[in-house]
Write a protein that holds these residues in place. Structure first.
Motif, PDB file in Angstrom:
ATOM      1  N   THR A  10       0.577  -8.468 -18.967  1.00 30.87           N
ATOM      2  CA  THR A  10       1.973  -8.572 -19.387  1.00 30.87           C
ATOM      3  C   THR A  10       2.019  -8.938 -20.872  1.00 30.87           C
ATOM      4  OG1 THR A  10       3.995  -9.899 -19.119  1.00 30.87           O
ATOM      5  CG2 THR A  10       1.952 -10.956 -18.461  1.00 30.87           C
ATOM      6  N   ARG A  11       3.210  -8.819 -21.448  1.00 30.16           N
ATOM      7  CA  ARG A  11       3.374  -9.291 -22.825  1.00 30.16           C
ATOM      8  C   ARG A  11       4.137 -10.610 -22.860  1.00 30.16           C
ATOM      9  NH1 ARG A  11       2.003  -5.685 -26.947  1.00 30.16           N
ATOM     10  NH2 ARG A  11       1.078  -3.840 -26.037  1.00 30.16           N
ATOM     11  N   SER A  12       4.405 -11.156 -21.671  1.00 31.27           N
ATOM     12  CA  SER A  12       5.212 -12.375 -21.618  1.00 31.27           C
ATOM     13  C   SER A  12       4.468 -13.521 -20.932  1.00 31.27           C
ATOM     14  CB  SER A  12       6.518 -12.068 -20.862  1.00 31.27           C
ATOM     15  OG  SER A  12       7.008 -13.212 -20.234  1.00 31.27           O
ATOM     16  N   ASN A  13       4.346 -14.637 -21.635  1.00 25.91           N
ATOM     17  CA  ASN A  13       3.725 -15.832 -21.062  1.00 25.91           C
ATOM     18  C   ASN A  13       4.458 -16.301 -19.815  1.00 25.91           C
ATOM     19  OD1 ASN A  13       1.462 -16.773 -22.532  1.00 25.91           O
ATOM     20  ND2 ASN A  13       2.822 -17.012 -24.298  1.00 25.91           N
ATOM     21  N   THR A  14       5.795 -16.257 -19.880  1.00 26.68           N
ATOM     22  CA  THR A  14       6.609 -16.746 -18.760  1.00 26.68           C
ATOM     23  C   THR A  14       6.350 -15.914 -17.512  1.00 26.68           C
ATOM     24  OG1 THR A  14       8.240 -16.818 -20.531  1.00 26.68           O
ATOM     25  CG2 THR A  14       8.969 -17.595 -18.369  1.00 26.68           C
ATOM     26  N   VAL A  15       6.313 -14.591 -17.691  1.00 30.78           N
ATOM     27  CA  VAL A  15       6.072 -13.714 -16.530  1.00 30.78           C
ATOM     28  C   VAL A  15       4.677 -13.979 -15.973  1.00 30.78           C
ATOM     29  CG1 VAL A  15       5.793 -11.303 -15.808  1.00 30.78           C
ATOM     30  CG2 VAL A  15       7.699 -11.947 -17.302  1.00 30.78           C
ATOM     31  N   ALA A  16       3.680 -14.117 -16.860  1.00 31.52           N
ATOM     32  CA  ALA A  16       2.302 -14.361 -16.419  1.00 31.52           C
ATOM     33  C   ALA A  16       2.255 -15.614 -15.540  1.00 31.52           C
ATOM     34  CB  ALA A  16       1.379 -14.517 -17.627  1.00 31.52           C
ATOM     35  N   SER A  17       2.879 -16.702 -16.004  1.00 30.72           N
ATOM     36  CA  SER A  17       2.835 -17.954 -15.236  1.00 30.72           C
ATOM     37  C   SER A  17       3.605 -17.814 -13.927  1.00 30.72           C
ATOM     38  CB  SER A  17       3.429 -19.111 -16.017  1.00 30.72           C
ATOM     39  OG  SER A  17       2.921 -19.110 -17.308  1.00 30.72           O
ATOM     40  N   ALA A  18       4.791 -17.175 -13.998  1.00 32.58           N
ATOM     41  CA  ALA A  18       5.630 -17.084 -12.795  1.00 32.58           C
ATOM     42  C   ALA A  18       4.925 -16.276 -11.705  1.00 32.58           C
ATOM     43  CB  ALA A  18       6.968 -16.443 -13.156  1.00 32.58           C
ATOM     44  N   ILE A  19       4.375 -15.132 -12.062  1.00 30.03           N
ATOM     45  CA  ILE A  19       3.749 -14.274 -11.038  1.00 30.03           C
ATOM     46  C   ILE A  19       2.472 -14.924 -10.496  1.00 30.03           C
ATOM     47  CG2 ILE A  19       2.673 -12.010 -10.584  1.00 30.03           C
ATOM     48  CD1 ILE A  19       5.563 -11.590 -11.157  1.00 30.03           C
ATOM     49  N   SER A  20       1.649 -15.487 -11.384  1.00 27.12           N
ATOM     50  CA  SER A  20       0.408 -16.068 -10.854  1.00 27.12           C
ATOM     51  C   SER A  20       0.717 -17.300 -10.001  1.00 27.12           C
ATOM     52  CB  SER A  20      -0.622 -16.348 -11.944  1.00 27.12           C
ATOM     53  OG  SER A  20      -0.087 -17.205 -12.894  1.00 27.12           O
ATOM     54  N   ILE A  35      -2.505 -11.583 -21.417  1.00 25.63           N
ATOM     55  CA  ILE A  35      -1.248 -11.459 -22.159  1.00 25.63           C
ATOM     56  C   ILE A  35      -1.540 -10.659 -23.429  1.00 25.63           C
ATOM     57  CG2 ILE A  35       0.570 -12.755 -23.344  1.00 25.63           C
ATOM     58  CD1 ILE A  35      -0.546 -14.950 -21.074  1.00 25.63           C
ATOM     59  N   ILE A  36      -0.920  -9.493 -23.522  1.00 24.03           N
ATOM     60  CA  ILE A  36      -1.169  -8.663 -24.705  1.00 24.03           C
ATOM     61  C   ILE A  36      -0.221  -9.111 -25.810  1.00 24.03           C
ATOM     62  CG2 ILE A  36      -1.343  -6.304 -25.601  1.00 24.03           C
ATOM     63  CD1 ILE A  36      -1.534  -5.240 -22.848  1.00 24.03           C
ATOM     64  N   SER A  37      -0.812  -9.415 -26.973  1.00 28.12           N
ATOM     65  CA  SER A  37       0.073  -9.865 -28.049  1.00 28.12           C
ATOM     66  C   SER A  37      -0.087  -8.987 -29.288  1.00 28.12           C
ATOM     67  CB  SER A  37      -0.226 -11.326 -28.393  1.00 28.12           C
ATOM     68  OG  SER A  37      -1.603 -11.432 -28.665  1.00 28.12           O
ATOM     69  N   ASN A  38      -1.011  -8.021 -29.213  1.00 28.66           N
ATOM     70  CA  ASN A  38      -1.219  -7.167 -30.388  1.00 28.66           C
ATOM     71  C   ASN A  38      -0.763  -5.738 -30.087  1.00 28.66           C
ATOM     72  OD1 ASN A  38      -3.115  -6.265 -28.647  1.00 28.66           O
ATOM     73  ND2 ASN A  38      -4.792  -7.350 -29.638  1.00 28.66           N
ATOM     74  N   GLY A  39      -1.206  -4.833 -30.906  1.00 24.39           N
ATOM     75  CA  GLY A  39      -0.741  -3.461 -30.759  1.00 24.39           C
ATOM     76  C   GLY A  39      -1.485  -2.643 -29.711  1.00 24.39           C
ATOM     77  N   HIS A  40      -2.430  -3.258 -28.989  1.00 22.59           N
ATOM     78  CA  HIS A  40      -3.196  -2.480 -28.018  1.00 22.59           C
ATOM     79  C   HIS A  40      -2.337  -1.960 -26.879  1.00 22.59           C
ATOM     80  CE1 HIS A  40      -7.244  -2.547 -29.309  1.00 22.59           C
ATOM     81  NE2 HIS A  40      -7.156  -3.822 -29.638  1.00 22.59           N
ATOM     82  N   SER A  41      -2.637  -0.730 -26.461  1.00 23.42           N
ATOM     83  CA  SER A  41      -1.902  -0.243 -25.298  1.00 23.42           C
ATOM     84  C   SER A  41      -2.834  -0.104 -24.094  1.00 23.42           C
ATOM     85  CB  SER A  41      -1.250   1.102 -25.619  1.00 23.42           C
ATOM     86  OG  SER A  41      -2.265   2.020 -25.997  1.00 23.42           O
ATOM     87  N   ASP A  42      -4.141  -0.384 -24.293  1.00 23.00           N
ATOM     88  CA  ASP A  42      -5.069  -0.287 -23.165  1.00 23.00           C
ATOM     89  C   ASP A  42      -5.112  -1.615 -22.411  1.00 23.00           C
ATOM     90  OD1 ASP A  42      -7.108   0.015 -21.399  1.00 23.00           O
ATOM     91  OD2 ASP A  42      -8.706   0.286 -22.897  1.00 23.00           O
ATOM     92  N   HIS A  57       2.939  -5.489 -15.776  1.00 23.92           N
ATOM     93  CA  HIS A  57       4.347  -5.744 -16.058  1.00 23.92           C
ATOM     94  C   HIS A  57       4.726  -4.827 -17.217  1.00 23.92           C
ATOM     95  CE1 HIS A  57       7.418  -8.469 -18.233  1.00 23.92           C
ATOM     96  NE2 HIS A  57       8.045  -7.693 -17.340  1.00 23.92           N
ATOM     97  N   TYR A  58       5.546  -3.845 -16.917  1.00 22.86           N
ATOM     98  CA  TYR A  58       5.826  -2.794 -17.910  1.00 22.86           C
ATOM     99  C   TYR A  58       7.133  -3.054 -18.653  1.00 22.86           C
ATOM    100  CZ  TYR A  58       7.043   1.757 -19.808  1.00 22.86           C
ATOM    101  OH  TYR A  58       7.413   2.775 -20.659  1.00 22.86           O
ATOM    102  N   ILE A  59       7.021  -3.021 -19.979  1.00 26.16           N
ATOM    103  CA  ILE A  59       8.227  -3.090 -20.820  1.00 26.16           C
ATOM    104  C   ILE A  59       8.217  -1.837 -21.677  1.00 26.16           C
ATOM    105  CG2 ILE A  59       9.491  -4.438 -22.557  1.00 26.16           C
ATOM    106  CD1 ILE A  59       7.821  -6.868 -21.747  1.00 26.16           C
ATOM    107  N   GLN A  60       9.326  -1.166 -21.729  1.00 26.53           N
ATOM    108  CA  GLN A  60       9.372   0.110 -22.451  1.00 26.53           C
ATOM    109  C   GLN A  60       8.971  -0.043 -23.924  1.00 26.53           C
ATOM    110  OE1 GLN A  60      13.129   2.017 -22.757  1.00 26.53           O
ATOM    111  NE2 GLN A  60      12.175   3.971 -23.280  1.00 26.53           N
ATOM    112  N   GLY A  61       8.246   0.930 -24.428  1.00 28.62           N
ATOM    113  CA  GLY A  61       7.977   0.960 -25.863  1.00 28.62           C
ATOM    114  C   GLY A  61       6.600   0.487 -26.296  1.00 28.62           C
ATOM    115  N   TYR A  62       5.776  -0.007 -25.354  1.00 29.25           N
ATOM    116  CA  TYR A  62       4.464  -0.495 -25.770  1.00 29.25           C
ATOM    117  C   TYR A  62       3.316   0.446 -25.391  1.00 29.25           C
ATOM    118  CZ  TYR A  62       6.629  -4.851 -27.126  1.00 29.25           C
ATOM    119  OH  TYR A  62       7.397  -5.786 -27.736  1.00 29.25           O
TER     120      TYR A  62
END
Ligand SMILES: Nc1ncnc2c1ncn2[C@@H]1O[C@H](COP(=O)(O)OP(=O)(O)O)[C@@H](O)[C@H]1O
Ligand SMILES: [Mg+2]
Length: 395
Positions: A10-20, A35-42, A57-62
């Motif tokens: 995911t790109r969100s800390n909150t989502v990572a904690s909530a789901i785990s 948690i992806i915080s850079n430009g990587h898409s892999d 966890h998919y967010i459009q545009g990444y």
């Protein structure tokens, strides 16, 4: 069924904690967060060991789903996507990426758990339906591992409804094709190089067929030598997995070598046949190899069987000495038949094609039963034949 390793990306800390946190009370699921915080898409960038399932966890545009949709089908892992509700484009992308489920984010607990259960069931089926990897390894060069592997594979092929493939994993001096008088045009080096785009069907193009029905994956004689360091372990892994998915048995002829390729093959083996002869030098080396396999690679001892090849009676060291020295009960003995075996190798005709009734041929048949875990009907009936009259008071 072992625990399922989930990679939560995911790109969100909150989502990572909530789901785990939601999966914490289910010990069968082990969650690793990324948690992806850079430009990587892999989603697998920097991930050392692949999980059993990717929860994205998919967010459009990444671009993570786009990345997965473009990856080779054979490289895909089970995928569950958490995405925006009613987003037709995201859903279509998830399908293209091979997702088994698309769940609206934030997910209902039941929906999440039932998607994971489906993956778990699917993995269970896959494990049950996959063939066995049987690795034949010598304790010293010249022990007879290639002879055993070739004839065991030949015997397996002759069994009804059994699919087997023999793989020559001697990357430098592999000569298994000669044992069948075969001259592969394509083979192992190409298969390893192209494995990322391969599946159960396309792998057949690298396999050479013998008139007995045996199928062999080996290097063409003209190919340059492959060095272990030039071979990616993931490619060896993937190739063995593809082979195991459409064969009941994958027989690997692995020369004695301690390197990453051998380690990965041994780790994945369902059975390891360690070929030794009756000499102290063989036993010493076998003991060291068994120690390495069980201690360093943590392979359970019950996966190892010792094959005493070129066995002669009345030798200084007998089968019981070897059992004792190696602390192993699973032993199969193959007699010394030098003329028969060397003629078979020189002519490229396996003994399991022409000399099944020879002492060595019968011993291979015993080995076949040991490997397949089936009753040896012939010896059982002999035993019964001997024991029954006494039992019935006729002796
Ligand atoms: N059961 C046997 N009886 C007699 N000779 C054998 C037997 N098994 C193997 N050999 C001989 O040993 C040689 C080496 O066998 P090979 O299978 O190439 O060993 P490895 O693969 O362990 O190096 C063969 O050329 C063959 O002549
Ligand atoms: Mg060999």
């Amino acid at each position: 069924m072992p625990n399922i390793r989930i990679l939560l990306v995911t790109r969100s800390n909150t989502v990572a904690s909530a789901i785990s946190a939601r999966l914490e009370e289910h010990p069968e699921y082990r969650v690793t967060k990324k948690i992806i915080s850079n430009g990587h898409s892999d989603p697998f960038h920097d991930i050392q060991s692949k999980p059993d399932v990717l929860l994205l966890h998919y967010i459009q545009g990444y671009g993570e789903l786009e990345h997965l949709a473009e990856s080779a089908v054979s490289q895909r892992l089970p995928l569950i996507v958490l995405g925006p509700p009613d987003d037709a484009i995201a859903m279509r992308l998830a399908m293209r990426a091979g997702a088994s489920d698309y769940i609206s984010h934030p997910p209902q607990q039941e929906e999440l758990l039932s998607a994971l259960t489906r993956v778990r069931e699917h993995l269970k089926e896959k494990v049950n339906s996959r063939g066995q990897l049987v690795t034949v390894m010598n304790s010293k060069g010249g022990s007879g591992a290639s002879f055993v592997a070739a004839n065991l594979a030949c015997a397996l092929t002759q069994q009804k409804n059994t699919n087997a493939v023999l793989v020559d994993l001697d990357l430098q001096f592999g000569g298994l094709a000669r044992y069948f008088d075969l001259y592969p045009k394509r083979g192992l080096p190409d298969a390893l190089a192209e494995v990322e785009d391969m599946d159960e069907v396309s792998v057949e193009a690298y396999i050479t067929k013998h008139e007995s029905g045996l199928r062999l994956l080996a290097a063409p004689t003209s190919d340059r030598l492959l060095l272990s360091r030039d071979v990616a372990i993931e490619h060896v892994d993937s190739l063995l997995q593809i082979l195991a998915s459409n064969n009941d048995y994958v027989i690997a002829d692995l020369p004695r070598r301690v390197d990453d390729v051998s380690a990965t093959v041994l780790e994945h083996s369902d059975q390891i046949l360690m070929v030794v002869q009756q000499s102290l030098a063989h036993i010493n080396d076998a003991a060291r190899m068994i120690q390495l396999i069980t201690k360093e690679l943590a392979v359970p001892m019950n996966r190892i069987r010792v094959v005493i090849n070129r066995h002669v009676k009345n030798a200084l060291i007998d089968a019981n000495d070897i059992k004792g020295a190696l602390k192993i009960d699973q032993v199969t003995v193959i007699p010394n038949q030098y003329k028969l075996v060397s003629e078979s190798i020189d002519s490229g005709i396996p003994i399991m094609q022409t000399a099944t009734r020879s002492a060595a041929g019968k011993a291979i048949q015993h080995l076949l039963h040991d490997v397949c875990g089936t009753e040896d009907t012939e010896s059982t009936s002999h035993l019964l034949g001997r024991v029954l009259p006494a039992f019935l008071g006729r002796n």
